[in-house]
Design a protein around this motif. Structure first.
Motif, short mmCIF file in Angstrom:
data_model
loop_
_atom_site.label_atom_id
_atom_site.label_comp_id
_atom_site.label_asym_id
_atom_site.label_seq_id
_atom_site.Cartn_x
_atom_site.Cartn_y
_atom_site.Cartn_z
N TRP A 7 0.73 -1.27 0.14
CA TRP A 7 -0.13 0.02 -0.17
C TRP A 7 1.05 1.09 0.06
N VAL A 8 0.51 2.33 -0.81
CA VAL A 8 1.22 3.62 -0.82
C VAL A 8 0.38 4.54 -0.24
N ASP A 9 0.91 5.84 -0.02
CA ASP A 9 0.26 6.84 0.35
C ASP A 9 0.14 8.01 -0.52
N MET A 10 -0.42 8.94 -0.44
CA MET A 10 -0.86 10.22 -1.29
C MET A 10 0.41 10.71 -1.93
N GLU A 11 1.46 10.96 -1.11
CA GLU A 11 2.75 11.31 -1.71
C GLU A 11 3.24 10.49 -2.69
N ASP A 12 3.21 9.23 -2.57
CA ASP A 12 3.81 8.13 -3.45
C ASP A 12 2.97 8.20 -4.74
N VAL A 13 1.50 8.45 -4.86
CA VAL A 13 0.74 8.41 -5.88
C VAL A 13 0.99 9.57 -6.70
N SER A 14 1.10 10.82 -5.92
CA SER A 14 1.48 11.95 -6.46
C SER A 14 2.80 12.14 -7.14
N GLN A 15 3.78 11.47 -6.70
CA GLN A 15 4.97 11.53 -7.26
C GLN A 15 5.01 10.34 -8.72
N HIS A 16 4.14 9.22 -8.51
CA HIS A 16 4.07 8.56 -9.57
C HIS A 16 3.34 8.98 -10.70
N LEU A 17 2.33 9.77 -10.50
CA LEU A 17 1.47 10.38 -11.75
C LEU A 17 2.18 11.73 -12.08
N LYS A 18 2.88 12.12 -11.05
CA LYS A 18 3.30 13.57 -11.41
C LYS A 18 2.34 14.70 -11.65
N VAL A 19 1.31 14.51 -10.63
CA VAL A 19 0.25 15.42 -10.38
C VAL A 19 0.12 15.83 -8.87
N ASN A 20 -0.17 17.00 -8.64
CA ASN A 20 -0.23 17.26 -7.15
C ASN A 20 -1.28 16.78 -6.29
N LYS A 21 -1.40 16.81 -5.16
CA LYS A 21 -2.22 16.04 -4.24
C LYS A 21 -3.74 16.57 -4.35
N GLU A 22 -3.83 17.73 -4.53
CA GLU A 22 -5.28 18.47 -4.63
C GLU A 22 -6.24 17.80 -6.11
N THR A 23 -5.21 17.49 -6.98
CA THR A 23 -5.70 16.89 -8.23
C THR A 23 -6.32 15.32 -8.04
N ILE A 24 -5.54 14.79 -7.26
CA ILE A 24 -5.69 13.32 -6.75
C ILE A 24 -7.07 13.48 -5.79
N ARG A 25 -7.26 14.38 -4.87
CA ARG A 25 -8.48 14.48 -3.97
C ARG A 25 -9.58 14.64 -4.85
#
Length: 63
Positions: A7-25
C-alpha cells in the motif's frame, strides 16, 4: 512465491503520476479514483491507480 503489492500513500501516488495532491483528491471525489480508507488515512495500490489511468484515457478517446 509472489510478493504482495504494498500500500502507498498520497505522496507516492502524487509522485508516480506527477500531479499534485489536490488533483488526486478531486479525482477521488468526482471520478471514482481508486482509494481506500484506513481510518483517516487514504491508501492506494499503484496497480489499481495505473489501471484507472489506462481506463480513463480509453474512456476519453471514445468521447
Amino acid at each position: 512465491m509472489a510478493t504482495e503489492e504494498k500500500w502507498v500513500d498520497m505522496e507516492d501516488v502524487s509522485q508516480h503520476l506527477k500531479v499534485n495532491k489536490e488533483t488526486i483528491r478531486r479525482w477521488i471525489k468526482t471520478q471514482d479514483f481508486p482509494a481506500h480508507r484506513a481510518g483517516n488515512l487514504l491508501r492506494f495500490k499503484l496497480s489499481e491507480v495505473d489501471a484507472w489511468v489506462r481506463q480513463s484515457s480509453t474512456d476519453n478517446e471514445t468521447d
